[in-house]
Design an enzyme around this catalytic site. Structure first.
Site, PDB file in Angstrom:
ATOM      1  N   THR A 128      19.646  69.577  -5.686  1.00 40.63           N
ATOM      2  CA  THR A 128      19.175  70.380  -6.821  1.00 40.63           C
ATOM      3  C   THR A 128      20.335  70.734  -7.751  1.00 40.63           C
ATOM      4  O   THR A 128      21.485  70.865  -7.292  1.00 40.63           O
ATOM      5  CB  THR A 128      18.526  71.682  -6.302  1.00 40.63           C
ATOM      6  OG1 THR A 128      18.376  72.590  -7.382  1.00 40.63           O
ATOM      7  CG2 THR A 128      19.375  72.369  -5.251  1.00 40.63           C
ATOM      8  N   ASP A 129      20.019  70.955  -9.028  1.00 38.17           N
ATOM      9  CA  ASP A 129      21.074  71.401  -9.962  1.00 38.17           C
ATOM     10  C   ASP A 129      21.510  72.831  -9.649  1.00 38.17           C
ATOM     11  O   ASP A 129      22.533  73.289 -10.157  1.00 38.17           O
ATOM     12  CB  ASP A 129      20.604  71.274 -11.419  1.00 38.17           C
ATOM     13  CG  ASP A 129      19.475  72.225 -11.795  1.00 38.17           C
ATOM     14  OD1 ASP A 129      18.851  72.816 -10.898  1.00 38.17           O
ATOM     15  OD2 ASP A 129      19.209  72.374 -13.007  1.00 38.17           O
ATOM     16  N   GLU A 130      20.733  73.518  -8.794  1.00 39.38           N
ATOM     17  CA  GLU A 130      21.109  74.901  -8.472  1.00 39.38           C
ATOM     18  C   GLU A 130      22.422  74.963  -7.685  1.00 39.38           C
ATOM     19  O   GLU A 130      23.024  76.024  -7.582  1.00 39.38           O
ATOM     20  CB  GLU A 130      19.982  75.608  -7.714  1.00 39.38           C
ATOM     21  CG  GLU A 130      18.735  75.759  -8.563  1.00 39.38           C
ATOM     22  CD  GLU A 130      17.763  76.782  -8.033  1.00 39.38           C
ATOM     23  OE1 GLU A 130      18.190  77.749  -7.386  1.00 39.38           O
ATOM     24  OE2 GLU A 130      16.553  76.609  -8.263  1.00 39.38           O
ATOM     25  N   TYR A 152      19.153  79.747  -0.842  1.00 40.98           N
ATOM     26  CA  TYR A 152      18.574  78.407  -1.004  1.00 40.98           C
ATOM     27  C   TYR A 152      19.624  77.440  -1.529  1.00 40.98           C
ATOM     28  O   TYR A 152      19.897  76.402  -0.916  1.00 40.98           O
ATOM     29  CB  TYR A 152      17.379  78.451  -1.957  1.00 40.98           C
ATOM     30  CG  TYR A 152      16.999  77.083  -2.502  1.00 40.98           C
ATOM     31  CD1 TYR A 152      16.488  76.093  -1.670  1.00 40.98           C
ATOM     32  CD2 TYR A 152      17.176  76.771  -3.858  1.00 40.98           C
ATOM     33  CE1 TYR A 152      16.161  74.823  -2.174  1.00 40.98           C
ATOM     34  CE2 TYR A 152      16.850  75.516  -4.366  1.00 40.98           C
ATOM     35  CZ  TYR A 152      16.340  74.551  -3.510  1.00 40.98           C
ATOM     36  OH  TYR A 152      16.024  73.303  -4.001  1.00 40.98           O
ATOM     37  N   LYS A 156      21.520  74.119   0.148  1.00 37.74           N
ATOM     38  CA  LYS A 156      21.489  72.766  -0.431  1.00 37.74           C
ATOM     39  C   LYS A 156      22.927  72.273  -0.669  1.00 37.74           C
ATOM     40  O   LYS A 156      23.224  71.094  -0.470  1.00 37.74           O
ATOM     41  CB  LYS A 156      20.701  72.760  -1.743  1.00 37.74           C
ATOM     42  CG  LYS A 156      19.213  73.051  -1.607  1.00 37.74           C
ATOM     43  CD  LYS A 156      18.450  72.010  -0.801  1.00 37.74           C
ATOM     44  CE  LYS A 156      18.262  70.707  -1.529  1.00 37.74           C
ATOM     45  NZ  LYS A 156      17.385  69.761  -0.785  1.00 37.74           N
TER      46      LYS A 156
HETATM   47  P1  NAD Z   1       8.175  71.723  -1.178  1.00 37.37           P
HETATM   48  O1  NAD Z   1       8.523  73.027  -0.548  1.00 37.37           O
HETATM   49  O2  NAD Z   1       6.961  71.607  -2.022  1.00 37.37           O
HETATM   50  O3  NAD Z   1       8.064  70.592  -0.067  1.00 37.37           O
HETATM   51  C1  NAD Z   1       8.984  70.487   0.989  1.00 37.37           C
HETATM   52  C2  NAD Z   1       8.363  69.614   2.041  1.00 37.37           C
HETATM   53  O4  NAD Z   1       9.298  69.526   3.137  1.00 37.37           O
HETATM   54  C3  NAD Z   1       7.044  70.160   2.602  1.00 37.37           C
HETATM   55  O5  NAD Z   1       6.114  69.114   2.699  1.00 37.37           O
HETATM   56  C4  NAD Z   1       7.434  70.676   3.976  1.00 37.37           C
HETATM   57  O6  NAD Z   1       6.387  70.635   4.929  1.00 37.37           O
HETATM   58  C5  NAD Z   1       8.560  69.724   4.342  1.00 37.37           C
HETATM   59  N1  NAD Z   1       9.461  70.295   5.354  1.00 37.37           N
HETATM   60  C6  NAD Z   1      10.014  71.532   5.347  1.00 37.37           C
HETATM   61  N2  NAD Z   1      10.748  71.703   6.462  1.00 37.37           N
HETATM   62  C7  NAD Z   1      10.662  70.545   7.168  1.00 37.37           C
HETATM   63  C8  NAD Z   1      11.205  70.110   8.410  1.00 37.37           C
HETATM   64  N3  NAD Z   1      11.998  70.907   9.146  1.00 37.37           N
HETATM   65  N4  NAD Z   1      10.905  68.867   8.837  1.00 37.37           N
HETATM   66  C9  NAD Z   1      10.095  68.048   8.103  1.00 37.37           C
HETATM   67  N5  NAD Z   1       9.548  68.417   6.938  1.00 37.37           N
HETATM   68  C10 NAD Z   1       9.830  69.654   6.466  1.00 37.37           C
HETATM   69  O7  NAD Z   1       9.500  71.333  -1.989  1.00 37.37           O
HETATM   70  P2  NAD Z   1       9.653  70.426  -3.265  1.00 37.37           P
HETATM   71  O8  NAD Z   1       9.628  71.306  -4.452  1.00 37.37           O
HETATM   72  O9  NAD Z   1       8.757  69.283  -3.165  1.00 37.37           O
HETATM   73  O10 NAD Z   1      11.163  69.948  -3.069  1.00 37.37           O
HETATM   74  C11 NAD Z   1      11.472  68.704  -2.463  1.00 37.37           C
HETATM   75  C12 NAD Z   1      12.981  68.509  -2.537  1.00 37.37           C
HETATM   76  O11 NAD Z   1      13.410  68.535  -3.893  1.00 37.37           O
HETATM   77  C13 NAD Z   1      13.759  69.594  -1.822  1.00 37.37           C
HETATM   78  O12 NAD Z   1      14.859  69.004  -1.193  1.00 37.37           O
HETATM   79  C14 NAD Z   1      14.225  70.511  -2.952  1.00 37.37           C
HETATM   80  O13 NAD Z   1      15.419  71.164  -2.621  1.00 37.37           O
HETATM   81  C15 NAD Z   1      14.427  69.498  -4.063  1.00 37.37           C
HETATM   82  N6  NAD Z   1      14.308  70.010  -5.426  1.00 37.37           N
HETATM   83  C16 NAD Z   1      13.175  70.663  -5.817  1.00 37.37           C
HETATM   84  C17 NAD Z   1      13.063  71.100  -7.133  1.00 37.37           C
HETATM   85  C18 NAD Z   1      11.820  71.799  -7.638  1.00 37.37           C
HETATM   86  O14 NAD Z   1      11.802  72.283  -8.781  1.00 37.37           O
HETATM   87  N7  NAD Z   1      10.750  71.880  -6.876  1.00 37.37           N
HETATM   88  C19 NAD Z   1      14.120  70.899  -8.037  1.00 37.37           C
HETATM   89  C20 NAD Z   1      15.239  70.215  -7.591  1.00 37.37           C
HETATM   90  C21 NAD Z   1      15.323  69.773  -6.292  1.00 37.37           C
END
Ligand code: NAD
Length: 329
Positions: A128-130, A152, A156
């Site tokens: 993430t950019d965070e 969080y 990351k």
């Molecule tokens: P989300 O919370 O919607 O989904 C996360 C998924 O990971 C879920 O399906 C959950 O069941 C699964 N999960 C959690 N713990 C687990 C474990 N121990 N074993 C297996 N599966 C597990 O998150 P998202 O928004 O889809 O984010 C996905 C990725 O993208 C993450 O790595 C997040 O840091 C990154 N990200 C998200 C955003 C955003 O705006 N949503 C921005 C930048 C990066």
């Protein structure tokens, strides 16, 4: 170089971003066997991938990325691993920070170790950019130092350090992606856009943190899925790629757009609530590096909001019950 992959593992594929990646990868890699590993936490839903599951395009394994033996078995013979699974909500990380370290750091470590011992030839770690922390002016490129400010983003950044150790010590073939905020359907309604939509769909007011002036860039989940495809096909191993958009909005502007989509007035439907313990005012990244591979965001938030709002309206009752069950209200 263009690659095709016999077997692809997508972790977190039943969550928000992961499910969009599943949709896209099913379309662009029709000959690949696609496996999803997901723990099915509150953020996941079978419905997110019911199409590909129903068509037999995807196999879902319910399990934990912290389970080495499970991961090791699944990555055997995989030619590509997309590692999306994480605990992803900043607000939750203030209350359950150890879970974030467990999932995001230990889980990533476990997955990297499984990939190392199995000899997986290509891995993309979704970050993430965070991790750059607050960026008050200008933009961060991939060489900027990491300065996370909440549990969080710290987890990351720590996960990235684990990956870094593996790329240096073992030459593990990882590509790192750092994305800005992502929007779309299927996002759990604890995050800003779905929360605003759900509130209005239920006839409630939108709760806005602080003064609503915190600003975020927004990237469509479909555009992120395309970025992952491009990195899978021609990203340079061991490189880091920022993936972002020019779509920056203050939280209050987002609330206003969503009020418009619901035909409701901002002044009557928004309530300001106390801010998080710490809330970065702004993040901003440059993504020239992935542009040079031919990627650019295609979608516009303002155009997509009505369709996103309609999805939350249709799913409001189910999502509200889920929110209650997970104490997210
Ligand atoms: P989300 O919370 O919607 O989904 C996360 C998924 O990971 C879920 O399906 C959950 O069941 C699964 N999960 C959690 N713990 C687990 C474990 N121990 N074993 C297996 N599966 C597990 O998150 P998202 O928004 O889809 O984010 C996905 C990725 O993208 C993450 O790595 C997040 O840091 C990154 N990200 C998200 C955003 C955003 O705006 N949503 C921005 C930048 C990066």
């Amino acid at each position: 170089m263009t690659l095709d992959f016999k077997r692809i593992l997508i972790t977190g594929g039943a969550g928000f971003i992961g499910s969009h990646v599943v949709d896209h990868f099913c379309a662009v890699f029709p000959a690949s066997e696609i496996i999803v590993l997901d723990k099915m936490t509150y953020a996941a839903d079978f419905r997110h991938i019911e199409g590909p599951l129903g068509q037999g395009r995807v196999q879902l394994i319910v399990g934990d990325i912290c389970d080495y033996n499970l991961c090791r078995g699944l990555v055997a013979n995989c030619e590509l691993v997309i590692h999306c699974a994480a605990e992803s909500h900043v607000d939750r990380s203030f209350h359950s920070s150890v879970l974030f370290t467990q999932t995001n750091v230990l889980g990533t470590h476990t997955m990297m170790e499984a990939c190392r011992t199995a000899g997986v030839p290509r891995i993309i770690h979704v970050s993430t950019d965070e991790v750059y922390g607050e960026v008050l002016t200008g933009t961060c490129d991939e060489d900027c130092s990491l300065n996370p400010t909440n549990p969080y983003s710290a987890s990351k950044a720590a996960a990235e350090m684990v990956v870094n150790g593996y790329t240096h010590s073992f030459k593990l073939p990882v590509i790192m992606l750092r994305a800005n905020n992502v929007y779309g359907v299927r996002q759990f309604p604890e995050k800003l856009i779905p929360r605003c939509c759900l509130s209005l769909a239920r006839g409630d007011k939108i709760p806005l943190h602080g003064d609503g002036r915190n600003e975020r860039h927004y990237l469509a989940a479909q555009d992120l899925a395309v970025a992952l495809e491009i990195l899978a096909r021609r990203g340079v191993i061991h490189e880091v790629y920022n993936v972002g958009s020019m779509e920056h909005y203050a939280n209050s502007e987002i609330a206003r757009l969503i009020c418009d989509a619901f035909g409701k007035s901002f002044d009557e439907n928004v309530v300001f609530i106390p801010d998080r313990p710490f809330n970065d005012r702004r993040y901003a990244i440059s993504w020239d590096k992935i542009s040079s591979l031919g990627w650019a965001p295609q979608r516009r938030l303002a155009q997509d909001i009505p369709q996103v709002a309609a999805w939350y309206r249709e799913n409001a009752d189910r999502l509200y019950k889920l929110m209650k069950r997970t104490d997210s209200l």
